[in-house]
Design an enzyme around this catalytic site. Structure first.
Site, PDB file in Angstrom:
ATOM      1  N   ASN A 105       1.084  -0.919  -0.426  1.00 48.86           N
ATOM      2  CA  ASN A 105       0.481   0.257   0.317  1.00 48.86           C
ATOM      3  C   ASN A 105       0.534   0.972  -0.217  1.00 48.86           C
ATOM      4  OD1 ASN A 105      -3.024   1.518  -0.157  1.00 48.86           O
ATOM      5  ND2 ASN A 105      -2.954   1.143   2.008  1.00 48.86           N
ATOM      6  N   ALA A 131      -8.315  -8.506   3.766  1.00 45.58           N
ATOM      7  CA  ALA A 131      -7.989  -9.926   4.326  1.00 45.58           C
ATOM      8  C   ALA A 131      -7.345  -9.666   6.181  1.00 45.58           C
ATOM      9  CB  ALA A 131      -7.602 -11.018   3.230  1.00 45.58           C
ATOM     10  N   LYS A 184      -4.983   6.071  -4.014  1.00 42.40           N
ATOM     11  CA  LYS A 184      -5.808   5.542  -2.670  1.00 42.40           C
ATOM     12  C   LYS A 184      -4.695   6.140  -1.510  1.00 42.40           C
ATOM     13  CE  LYS A 184      -6.824   1.583  -0.975  1.00 42.40           C
ATOM     14  NZ  LYS A 184      -5.530   0.843  -0.477  1.00 42.40           N
ATOM     15  N   ASN A 192      -7.418   7.763   7.342  1.00 43.64           N
ATOM     16  CA  ASN A 192      -6.441   7.253   8.295  1.00 43.64           C
ATOM     17  C   ASN A 192      -5.883   7.864   9.087  1.00 43.64           C
ATOM     18  OD1 ASN A 192      -7.561   4.871   5.693  1.00 43.64           O
ATOM     19  ND2 ASN A 192      -5.385   3.890   6.393  1.00 43.64           N
ATOM     20  N   ASN A 202     -14.738   4.650  10.466  1.00 43.60           N
ATOM     21  CA  ASN A 202     -14.767   5.857   9.722  1.00 43.60           C
ATOM     22  C   ASN A 202     -15.425   6.203   9.733  1.00 43.60           C
ATOM     23  OD1 ASN A 202     -11.886   4.135   8.889  1.00 43.60           O
ATOM     24  ND2 ASN A 202     -13.372   2.887   6.876  1.00 43.60           N
TER      25      ASN A 202
HETATM   26  P1  NAD Z   1       1.019  -8.740   6.982  1.00 47.07           P
HETATM   27  O1  NAD Z   1       1.654  -8.129   8.068  1.00 47.07           O
HETATM   28  O2  NAD Z   1      -0.413  -9.705   7.356  1.00 47.07           O
HETATM   29  O3  NAD Z   1       1.441 -10.005   6.079  1.00 47.07           O
HETATM   30  C1  NAD Z   1       3.025 -10.096   6.429  1.00 47.07           C
HETATM   31  C2  NAD Z   1       3.843 -10.945   6.213  1.00 47.07           C
HETATM   32  O4  NAD Z   1       5.128 -10.574   5.437  1.00 47.07           O
HETATM   33  C3  NAD Z   1       4.013 -11.182   7.710  1.00 47.07           C
HETATM   34  O5  NAD Z   1       3.999 -12.177   7.727  1.00 47.07           O
HETATM   35  C4  NAD Z   1       5.450 -10.861   7.582  1.00 47.07           C
HETATM   36  O6  NAD Z   1       5.992 -11.825   8.860  1.00 47.07           O
HETATM   37  C5  NAD Z   1       5.910 -11.466   6.408  1.00 47.07           C
HETATM   38  N1  NAD Z   1       7.261 -10.816   5.866  1.00 47.07           N
HETATM   39  C6  NAD Z   1       7.808  -9.574   6.305  1.00 47.07           C
HETATM   40  N2  NAD Z   1       9.261  -9.187   5.732  1.00 47.07           N
HETATM   41  C7  NAD Z   1       9.626 -10.991   5.360  1.00 47.07           C
HETATM   42  C8  NAD Z   1      10.456 -11.692   5.036  1.00 47.07           C
HETATM   43  N3  NAD Z   1      12.042 -11.160   4.712  1.00 47.07           N
HETATM   44  N4  NAD Z   1      10.792 -13.163   4.394  1.00 47.07           N
HETATM   45  C9  NAD Z   1       9.433 -13.708   4.931  1.00 47.07           C
HETATM   46  N5  NAD Z   1       8.216 -12.608   5.486  1.00 47.07           N
HETATM   47  C10 NAD Z   1       7.786 -11.394   5.656  1.00 47.07           C
HETATM   48  O7  NAD Z   1       0.006  -7.213   6.441  1.00 47.07           O
HETATM   49  P2  NAD Z   1      -0.929  -7.640   4.965  1.00 47.07           P
HETATM   50  O8  NAD Z   1      -1.929  -7.534   5.700  1.00 47.07           O
HETATM   51  O9  NAD Z   1      -1.070  -8.850   3.922  1.00 47.07           O
HETATM   52  O10 NAD Z   1      -0.353  -6.648   3.995  1.00 47.07           O
HETATM   53  C11 NAD Z   1       0.579  -6.825   3.240  1.00 47.07           C
HETATM   54  C12 NAD Z   1       0.500  -5.622   2.461  1.00 47.07           C
HETATM   55  O11 NAD Z   1      -0.544  -5.291   1.512  1.00 47.07           O
HETATM   56  C13 NAD Z   1       0.592  -4.124   3.551  1.00 47.07           C
HETATM   57  O12 NAD Z   1       1.512  -3.002   2.106  1.00 47.07           O
HETATM   58  C14 NAD Z   1      -1.252  -3.472   3.170  1.00 47.07           C
HETATM   59  O13 NAD Z   1      -1.341  -2.220   3.441  1.00 47.07           O
HETATM   60  C15 NAD Z   1      -1.302  -3.768   1.648  1.00 47.07           C
HETATM   61  N6  NAD Z   1      -2.932  -4.420   2.445  1.00 47.07           N
HETATM   62  C16 NAD Z   1      -3.500  -5.526   2.857  1.00 47.07           C
HETATM   63  C17 NAD Z   1      -4.701  -6.028   2.818  1.00 47.07           C
HETATM   64  C18 NAD Z   1      -5.298  -6.514   4.216  1.00 47.07           C
HETATM   65  O14 NAD Z   1      -6.541  -6.619   3.375  1.00 47.07           O
HETATM   66  N7  NAD Z   1      -4.296  -7.175   4.930  1.00 47.07           N
HETATM   67  C19 NAD Z   1      -5.457  -5.430   1.624  1.00 47.07           C
HETATM   68  C20 NAD Z   1      -4.602  -4.130   1.246  1.00 47.07           C
HETATM   69  C21 NAD Z   1      -3.710  -3.584   0.993  1.00 47.07           C
HETATM   70  O1  KPL Z   2      -8.225   1.732   2.873  1.00 40.79           O
HETATM   71  C1  KPL Z   2      -8.692   1.473   3.862  1.00 40.79           C
HETATM   72  C2  KPL Z   2      -8.166   2.005   4.568  1.00 40.79           C
HETATM   73  O2  KPL Z   2      -8.215   0.978   5.901  1.00 40.79           O
HETATM   74  O3  KPL Z   2      -6.622   1.952   4.714  1.00 40.79           O
HETATM   75  C3  KPL Z   2     -10.211   2.645   3.821  1.00 40.79           C
HETATM   76  C4  KPL Z   2     -10.958   2.060   3.320  1.00 40.79           C
HETATM   77  C5  KPL Z   2      -9.858   3.926   2.036  1.00 40.79           C
HETATM   78  C6  KPL Z   2     -10.234   3.835   4.554  1.00 40.79           C
HETATM   79  O4  KPL Z   2      -8.941   5.082   4.300  1.00 40.79           O
END
Ligand code: NAD
Ligand code: KPL
Length: 305
Positions: A105, A131, A184, A192, A202
């Site tokens: 992100n 998720a 975004k 946030n 929110n």
């Molecule tokens: P998370 O913290 O659940 O997962 C990240 C994983 O990466 C962890 O398990 C961590 O141990 C692992 N990791 C870190 N360094 C590592 C390494 N060197 N080797 C192996 N594993 C390593 O994070 P997330 O929620 O899945 O988010 C990941 C990205 O996606 C973020 O930038 C987040 O903002 C973006 N994102 C998440 C969601 C969501 O719903 N979770 C939605 C949209 C965007």
């Molecule tokens: O993407 C989001 C977040 O919580 O990270 C929304 C739902 C847009 C709020 O900023």
């Protein structure tokens, strides 16, 4: 035989992607942090994805960065602040023209990874899927959404988008991925931090409409200045729409703070404020918001970068 998907990071998004690719019988391998995590993973039956309350487990093969074998396609699914180091650990295994899909992100980490690997093709992604991890190796698919993928330096879509189709991962190839990521980022900056400062969902930001509007005006000015006029269009009305549509939710930054986890502030508000400084743009409310957020994080003993 399709190219293997190496998924770096067994967190929320990494597991969501790995499980769906495995469900479609595509070759997937999960790269874990170290041997202890790998040993823990190998005591179970694989990755569990809970969707609409129904759990399915997929026997995805686990490995670590020092496992043998080249990597041709890598899905980078760690947080923005871990991306550079995580990719560096795998550099010795990357095939000369490897492709990386960066799910982080915000902005900043993608360019840093791309600069680190000039030979590789780095595809940026912006996802509205949601998720969360219920326990180790078990993830709940909480919000169905969409993932846009794009390559700012190479507009041709990769052939493996067919794999995403087969895996039921809703996606589209975007020729303006940077605009999507900036948009975004602006939405996240307007929503946030305030949810952290006011400790609210929110929807409760509807009571702070003036503050949100002022931030949107400054963010729109920043986007224009950064050559992203399309991302600036009708920003305030979209922010208001998102606040309404996600009224009952806690923002991702609120959840990180509530769970005493490091935030991605440097890649969101921090990135925006740095870009403003680079353009010698004075955005007092945005800058003040960053000061307040940093104070709040420090007061809670959380990193402010
Ligand atoms: P998370 O913290 O659940 O997962 C990240 C994983 O990466 C962890 O398990 C961590 O141990 C692992 N990791 C870190 N360094 C590592 C390494 N060197 N080797 C192996 N594993 C390593 O994070 P997330 O929620 O899945 O988010 C990941 C990205 O996606 C973020 O930038 C987040 O903002 C973006 N994102 C998440 C969601 C969501 O719903 N979770 C939605 C949209 C965007
Ligand atoms: O993407 C989001 C977040 O919580 O990270 C929304 C739902 C847009 C709020 O900023």
């Amino acid at each position: 035989m399709s190219t293997t998907w190496h998924v770096l990071g067994a967190g929320s998004l990494g597991t969501l992607w790995a499980a769906r690719l495995a469900r479609a019988r595509l070759p997937v391998r999960l790269i874990l942090r170290d041997h202890a995590r790998l040993a823990s993973y190998q005591t179970g039956k694989g990755l569990t994805l809970v969707e609409h309350g129904v759990a399915h487990t997929y026997p995805v093969v686990g490995e670590t960065s020092d496992s043998p074998g080249p990597i041709h396609r890598l899905l980078v699914a760690c947080k923005a602040y871990d991306a550079q180091e995580a990719v560096a650990q795998l550099e010795h295994r990357l095939a000369p023209h490897a492709e990386l899909i960066l799910l982080q992100n915000g902005l900043g980490s993608q360019d840093a990874v791309a600069a680190q690997l000039p030979q590789a093709r780095c595809i940026f992604a912006s996802s509205t899927e949601g998720a969360f991890r219920e326990s180790d190796w078990r993830v709940v698919f909480a919000g169905h959404g969409y993932t846009w993928l794009g390559d700012a330096s190479h507009p041709t879509p990769p052939l493996w988008l067919d794999d995403l189709q087969a895996a039921g991962i809703p996606h589209a190839w975007s020729t303006d991925i940077l605009t999507r990521l900036w948009r975004k980022l602006a939405l996240n900056c307007a929503i946030n931090p305030l949810t952290v400062l006011y400790q609210c969902r929110n929807g409760e930001l509807q009571a702070h409409q003036c503050e949100v509007a002022t931030l949107c005006a400054e963010l729109a000015e920043l986007l224009e200045c950064c050559g992203q006029p399309a991302a600036a269009q009708d920003l305030q009305s979209e922010v208001e729409r998102v606040i309404q549509a996600t009224a009952a939710n806690y923002s991702s930054m609120y959840q990180d703070v509530a769970n005493a986890r490091r935030t991605e502030i440097s890649y969101l508000l921090g990135y925006a404020c740095q870009a403003a400084a680079r353009h010698q743009l004075t955005l007092p409310h945005l800058q003040q918001l960053q000061v307040r957020l940093v104070q709040q994080l420090s007061a809670r003993g959380l990193p402010s970068d």
